[in-house]
Design an enzyme around this catalytic site. Structure first.
Site, short mmCIF file in Angstrom:
data_model
loop_
_atom_site.label_atom_id
_atom_site.label_comp_id
_atom_site.label_asym_id
_atom_site.label_seq_id
_atom_site.Cartn_x
_atom_site.Cartn_y
_atom_site.Cartn_z
N SER A 228 0.61 -1.26 -0.46
CA SER A 228 -0.04 -0.01 0.18
C SER A 228 0.82 1.69 0.09
CB SER A 228 -0.92 0.09 1.45
OG SER A 228 -1.49 -1.21 1.05
N ARG B 96 1.75 4.19 -3.26
CA ARG B 96 1.35 5.26 -2.10
C ARG B 96 2.57 6.24 -2.99
NH1 ARG B 96 -2.47 2.27 -0.21
NH2 ARG B 96 -4.44 3.18 0.12
N SER C 219 -13.21 1.09 2.68
CA SER C 219 -12.48 0.61 1.78
C SER C 219 -11.95 1.93 1.41
CB SER C 219 -12.95 0.38 -0.07
OG SER C 219 -11.69 0.94 -0.90
N GLN D 116 -9.02 2.14 -0.96
CA GLN D 116 -9.19 2.55 -1.73
C GLN D 116 -10.16 3.45 -2.51
OE1 GLN D 116 -9.12 -1.39 -4.67
NE2 GLN D 116 -7.60 -2.08 -3.58
N ASP E 163 -7.01 -8.42 4.54
CA ASP E 163 -6.33 -9.02 3.69
C ASP E 163 -5.92 -10.73 3.80
OD1 ASP E 163 -6.86 -7.61 1.14
OD2 ASP E 163 -5.22 -6.25 1.89
N ARG F 54 -12.59 -14.32 -1.93
CA ARG F 54 -12.11 -14.71 -1.62
C ARG F 54 -12.50 -16.29 -0.72
NH1 ARG F 54 -7.45 -10.09 -0.32
NH2 ARG F 54 -5.83 -11.17 -2.08
C1 S3P Z 1 -5.24 -1.62 -0.07
C2 S3P Z 1 -6.86 -1.86 -0.16
C3 S3P Z 1 -7.41 -2.68 0.92
C4 S3P Z 1 -6.57 -4.13 0.07
C5 S3P Z 1 -5.65 -4.18 -0.33
C6 S3P Z 1 -4.56 -2.11 -0.44
C7 S3P Z 1 -4.85 0.22 0.02
O1 S3P Z 1 -8.71 -2.65 -0.48
O2 S3P Z 1 -7.64 -5.28 0.86
O3 S3P Z 1 -4.47 -4.93 -0.92
O4 S3P Z 1 -3.63 0.10 -0.80
O5 S3P Z 1 -6.13 0.69 -0.46
P1 S3P Z 1 -10.07 -2.00 -0.16
O6 S3P Z 1 -10.00 -0.45 -0.40
O7 S3P Z 1 -10.61 -2.62 -1.38
O8 S3P Z 1 -10.42 -2.12 0.95
#
Ligand code: S3P
Length: 450
Positions: free
Chosen positions: A29, A33, A174, A176, A327, A358
């Site tokens: 992550s 970024r 989320s 993301q 995860d 999953r």
């Molecule tokens: C992540 C957010 C998570 C995670 C992914 C990495 C990120 O996903 O499962 O492996 O770096 O922001 P979600 O935003 O879909 O929960």
């Protein structure tokens, strides 16, 4: 089916104990970024310990397509010469994010308020995942997205020419989605506000502050209210990427399961939005300790010591912990198979829209290996059989999902008969050194075609 090349069938089997130190790669992550924010800063951002997995490399190539310069100096040292907020140029070609949901969703956010048209695609896994969760809030800025049915990639995104700032309550837990909206807010004038009811990983917020953005976070009755002032000049940073707790999960769980093991996994970030698995394992009776607890770059860090733990028991995992270990459920389900009694996992419907479904992927493999799994739309229960009682002896589908492949390979270190996965290729997306690292600890993992 492998994302890159022929399928790599891999097998793991019970053997000697795992011993030694496991130096896992940089956080996925934070690596994504670092490249994206580095591209949005003016000048050179230096990055040490970048995860050199395929997902992150794909994001690096994308940043180059938008005009940043991304340089690999070797030995995990990278630099990004950024073009500044609003400085992206329109890519000449389709942006291929490979297997990475984080990559595509964050990059869509970063370009959504730039005057350009970009087409995104990915592998079969990514092209099956929902993008509406990101394009819906981006539309509030004035962005237009046209994809396949169900909001799937390939998708063309027309950035907003005159973006307006937005206020958005994230409907799913989320990081993301939250991050995509914040990155879009960077190039919109005024204040963009994102509200999340459940706290998710907060790397985007922390890093934006580090890069000099005016961002505040307030805990209110409505949830976590994040306010970002748009159109800042981001200042380049020197970033040391911490090691990934989500990758640490695999050698940690392998050590709990393989008889006689004692493994140290040094320098793991224990950011509360990421560390839920380790507390869950402790609640199950795992011999897992945090050594040398310290603070680095404002984040709690520890060396994890995991020892063989034959007396673990199932628990009800607190649903409030789900976002902090989202995860890690696949590998937790493997540990649960060897614990005594039921492990109940609720509030986890997000697991159905990851690189694979999953819950379905793990349930099918676990059942074939002799373990009872019950499931519903947002819950699953694994009935543990105890050590020595899990049959194994199957080939599980990894479904283009790195964490599914690694979870079944960890499982095979303790099942009565070996476990295989039909394709270990996807492991390279997040943990390219997995095989070598595990073998060095003493794990019996081989490639069928080796
Ligand atoms: C992540 C957010 C998570 C995670 C992914 C990495 C990120 O996903 O499962 O492996 O770096 O922001 P979600 O935003 O879909 O929960």
């Amino acid at each position: 089916m492998s994302s890159h090349g022929d399928p790599i069938v891999m097998t793991s089997r019970k053997g000697g104990p795992l011993r030694g130190e496991a130096h896992v790669p940089g956080d996925k992550s934070i690596s994504h970024r670092s490249l994206i924010l580095g591209a949005l800063a003016v000048g050179e951002t230096k990055i040490t310990g970048l995860l050199e997995g395929q997902d992150v490399l794909d994001t690096g190539r994308a940043m180059e397509a938008f005009g940043a310069q991304v340089i690999n100096h070797g030995g995990g040292e990278w630099s990004v010469h950024g073009v500044g907020v609003g400085g992206f140029g329109e890519p000449e070609n389709v942006i291929d994010c490979g297997n990475s949901g984080t990559g595509v969703r964050l990059i869509m956010g970063a370009m959504a308020t730039c005057d350009m048209t970009v087409t995104f695609t990915g592998d079969a896994s990514l092209n099956g995942r929902p993008m509406g969760r990101v394009t819906d809030p981006l539309a509030l800025f004035g962005t237009i997205a046209v994809g396949r049915a169900g909001g799937r990639l390939p998708m063309t995104v027309v950035g907003a020419k005159d973006p307006v700032p937005v206020r958005y309550v994230v409907p799913v837990p989320s990081a993301q989605v939250k991050s995509a909206v914040l990155l879009a807010g960077l190039n919109a004038p005024g204040e963009t506000v994102v509200i999340e009811k459940e706290a998710t990983r907060d790397h985007t917020e922390r890093m934006l502050v580090g890069f000099g953005a005016d961002l505040t976070v307030e805990d209110t009755d409505e949830g976590r209210v994040i306010t970002l002032v748009g159109q800042p000049e981001l200042k380049p940073q020197t970033i040391i990427v911490p090691r990934d707790p989500s990758s640490a999960a695999f050698p940690v769980c392998a050590a709990l399961l393989a008889e006689g093991s004692d493994v140290l996994v040094p320098n793991i970030g224990l950011n509360p939005t990421r560390a839920g698995l380790f507390y869950t394992l402790q609640d199950m009776g795992a011999d897992l300790t945090f050594e040398n607890m310290r603070e680095e770059g404002g984040e709690p860090v520890a060396d994890l010591r995991a020892r063989y733990s034959p007396n673990m028991h199932g628990i009800e995992v607190p649903p409030a912990r789900a976002a902090s270990m989202i995860d890690e459920y696949p590998v937790l389900s493997v540990v649960s198979a060897f614990a005594k009694g039921q492990t109940v996992m609720r509030g986890v419907k997000e697991l159905r829209v990851k690189e694979s479904d999953r819950i379905d992927a793990m349930a099918k493999g676990l059942r074939a290996a002799g373990v009872t799994v019950d499931e519903g739309p947002d819950w699953w229960i694994v009935t543990g059989l105890g050590f020595g009682n899990v049959a194994g002896g199957i080939t599980a589908e990894s479904r283009l999902d790195h964490r599914i492949a690694m979870s079944f390979l960890v499982m095979g270190l303790a099942t009565n008969a070996p476990m295989s996965v039909d394709d270990g290729g996807p492991i390279a997306t997040s943990f390219p050194i997995f095989e070598g690292l595990m073998k060095k600890l003493g794990a019996g993992i081989v490639r069928a075609n080796a």
